[in-house]
Design a protein around this motif. Structure first.
Motif, short mmCIF file in Angstrom:
data_model
loop_
_atom_site.label_atom_id
_atom_site.label_comp_id
_atom_site.label_asym_id
_atom_site.label_seq_id
_atom_site.Cartn_x
_atom_site.Cartn_y
_atom_site.Cartn_z
N UNK A 254 6.10 -15.45 -1.62
CA UNK A 254 6.25 -14.49 -2.72
C UNK A 254 7.21 -13.37 -2.34
N UNK A 255 7.72 -12.71 -3.38
CA UNK A 255 8.61 -11.55 -3.21
C UNK A 255 8.20 -10.49 -4.22
N UNK A 256 8.32 -9.23 -3.82
CA UNK A 256 8.13 -8.13 -4.77
C UNK A 256 8.97 -6.95 -4.32
N UNK A 257 9.14 -5.99 -5.22
CA UNK A 257 10.07 -4.88 -4.99
C UNK A 257 9.30 -3.57 -4.98
N UNK A 258 9.66 -2.69 -4.05
CA UNK A 258 9.10 -1.34 -4.01
C UNK A 258 10.22 -0.33 -3.94
N UNK A 259 10.07 0.77 -4.70
CA UNK A 259 11.00 1.89 -4.60
C UNK A 259 10.24 3.10 -4.08
N UNK A 260 10.83 3.76 -3.13
CA UNK A 260 10.23 4.97 -2.56
C UNK A 260 11.38 5.93 -2.20
N UNK A 261 11.09 7.10 -1.64
CA UNK A 261 12.18 8.03 -1.33
C UNK A 261 13.26 7.48 -0.40
N UNK A 262 12.99 6.38 0.31
CA UNK A 262 13.99 5.78 1.20
C UNK A 262 14.93 4.83 0.48
N UNK A 263 14.59 4.45 -0.76
CA UNK A 263 15.42 3.51 -1.49
C UNK A 263 14.60 2.42 -2.15
N UNK A 264 15.27 1.31 -2.47
CA UNK A 264 14.63 0.17 -3.11
C UNK A 264 14.68 -1.03 -2.17
N UNK A 301 3.24 -3.87 -5.24
CA UNK A 301 3.33 -2.48 -4.79
C UNK A 301 2.34 -1.57 -5.52
N UNK A 302 2.02 -0.45 -4.88
CA UNK A 302 1.21 0.59 -5.53
C UNK A 302 2.03 1.24 -6.63
N UNK A 307 3.06 1.91 -1.04
CA UNK A 307 2.31 0.85 -0.36
C UNK A 307 2.66 -0.51 -0.95
N UNK A 308 2.48 -1.53 -0.12
CA UNK A 308 2.59 -2.91 -0.57
C UNK A 308 1.33 -3.63 -0.09
N UNK A 309 0.60 -4.23 -1.03
CA UNK A 309 -0.62 -4.96 -0.68
C UNK A 309 -0.32 -6.46 -0.64
N UNK A 310 -0.74 -7.11 0.46
CA UNK A 310 -0.37 -8.51 0.74
C UNK A 310 -1.63 -9.35 0.93
#
Length: 473
Positions: A254-264, A301-302, A307-310
């Protein structure tokens, strides 16, 4: 005396960047709280595990079906092989797909109660609400169409023909497009949601895509290829040009995307390495490889991207990753064989949200084994009472070759071998192998007089070749 300047929470919220999370149901940042829930679809215990992310603790499970052998009865009415998972834009409804009973179960997130069940075509895989909430699109992987359900009544209103074996559908953040990858055909199609017609297509790197994700910025689509160990990225906008293909490792799932203050960033589960690999979406560079546990599968992602839950399929657990440090901050025991994962912000707006939950009980029992030799295999025995479901993540063997998982009486794998399951490796020399039986007492030291050892041998049950891997413990 001059008063010190106070920075209020409101001021922080205004000055901080706002990110859209959780395509297709993105919203502005929603900080992690006890009102949120993490859900996993547990394929072997036929449950949905419910986690409070504020404490990273299991609250209980929602029972959708029974363990084996009860679920083999011709009079069985529960759900079987609970697998895929999605949720509504208002975060009030969870959609849970059971591939063995061809169903989508709709669960009220506030009460953990079943609202409705819809039975669809053969072997559905994933179900996602459109961003406007009006429809639910179910990928019918055993056939060649998407089943379109009304988002309020949950009844089928139509079908959209796509290439054979649609693995998953994900929507663009604005709801304009639906991206549909295939598990049996080397083609991803893009559907215009206004007309429900094909607006474009993308050639896949292999025929077997189990998962697809759209980036929150609306610019990219990422998809995985489990059989060849790759991910591919294409432009989310016409003409949907391929941007990058990346070698990630055998049993990329699987793949998913998270964005946070460091980027995407794109997070990719790699089963044979027991890691989640992290790629920066701006230049596709790998920035981390995070050890998480046995056979990582689904991830989400949260609501604020921190956070990323796996789901760990062969560990009966969920790993919580801090996306700013890319480290596991918690591992939470859950039901058997988690597949899909969903993080739903504000799922429980009032109260504790404990209604209709059951304890984990026997679903948490398992035995883990390792086979070594030419390549390596990780094996989990999921306890189902008198029998166990065996699942082996096999790697390091010759590609597209026949092998047998069996039992030997000798710890070195010498002598006669009793076949348990035959399988064919993927182009990356890997496979996920399943069988069922009273195996725990045979392959562990519980009863030494009858103990035997798991092995992987070349060939077929009718014509066994040399032993390639042998149980180490």
């Amino acid at each position: 005396m001059k008063k010190p300047h106070l920075i209020t929470a409101a001021a922080i919220a205004v000055s901080s960047p706002v990110f859209a999370q959780q395509v297709p149901n993105g919203a502005a940042d929603i900080p992690v709280s006890s009102k949120d829930r993490v859900y996993t679809s547990d394929q072997f215990s036929n449950t949905v595990s419910v986690i409070n992310p504020a404490t990273n603790s299991l609250l209980g499970v929602i029972k959708l079906g029974d363990l084996t052998p009860a679920n083999l009865s011709p009079l069985y009415k529960g759900e079987l092989l609970v697998h895929g998972m999605g949720f509504s834009p208002d975060r009030k409804t969870l959609a849970v797909v059971s591939i063995g009973s061809n169903s989508v179960t709709f669960i009220d997130t506030a009460t953990n109660s079943i609202k409705h069940k819809t039975y669809v075509g053969r072997s559905p895989h994933e179900a996602f609400f459109r961003p406007d909430g009006r429809e639910v699109w179910v990928s019918i992987r055993g056939e060649n169409y998407l089943s379109v359900l009304d988002g309020r009544t949950f009844k089928e209103t139509g079908r959209i023909i796509v290439p054979n074996g649609p693995g998953m559908t994900i929507f663009s953040p604005n709801g304009r497009y639906a991206y549909v990858c295939s598990s049996f055909s080397p083609e991803t199609v893009v559907i215009d949601t206004r007309t429900k017609k094909v607006a474009g297509s993308v050639k896949q790197a292999s025929p077997f895509c189990p998962d697809i994700a759209a980036s929150p910025d609306g610019k990219q689509v990422w998809l995985t290829f489990k059989d060849v160990g790759k991910v591919m990225v294409f432009d989310a906008r016409p003409p949907f040009a391929i941007l990058k293909t990346i070698d990630t490792g055998a049993i990329t799932n699987h793949v998913n995307i998270a964005r946070n203050p460091n980027g995407q960033f794109a997070y990719v589960t790699v089963g044979t390495e027991n890691v989640v690999k992290v790629f920066r979406t701006s230049d596709f560079e790998q920035v981390a490889s995070i050890p998480v546990g046995a056979l990582p599968h689904g991830l989400w992602p949260s609501g604020d991207g921190t956070r990323m839950y796996v789901g760990l399929e062969n560990a009966d657990a969920v790993a919580a990753i801090d996306t700013l440090s890319n480290r596991v901050i918690a591992t939470i025991p859950i039901g058997q064989g988690p597949q899909g994962v969903a993080y739903v912000p504000g799922a429980v707006p009032n109260g504790e949200g404990m209604a209709n939950l059951m304890p984990l009980a026997d679903a948490g029992k398992k035995v883990q084994l390792i086979l070594e030799g030419t390549g390596s295999s990780q094996v989990t025995l999921f306890d189902q009472g008198q029998v166990q479901i065996l699942q082996a993540a096999v790697a390091g063997l010759a590609p597209k070759t026949a092998y047998v998982l069996g039992l030997a009486s000798d710890p070195q794998g010498k002598g006669k071998i009793e076949p348990l399951a035959k399988f064919m490796t993927s182009p990356s020399g890997s496979a996920v192998v399943n069988t069922l039986g009273p195996l725990r007492q045979i392959v562990t030291a519980e009863v030494k007089s009858v103990r035997r050892y798991l092995v992987v041998a070349a060939g077929t049950p009718e014509s066994l070749g040399p032993v390639m891997q042998v149980q180490q413990r």
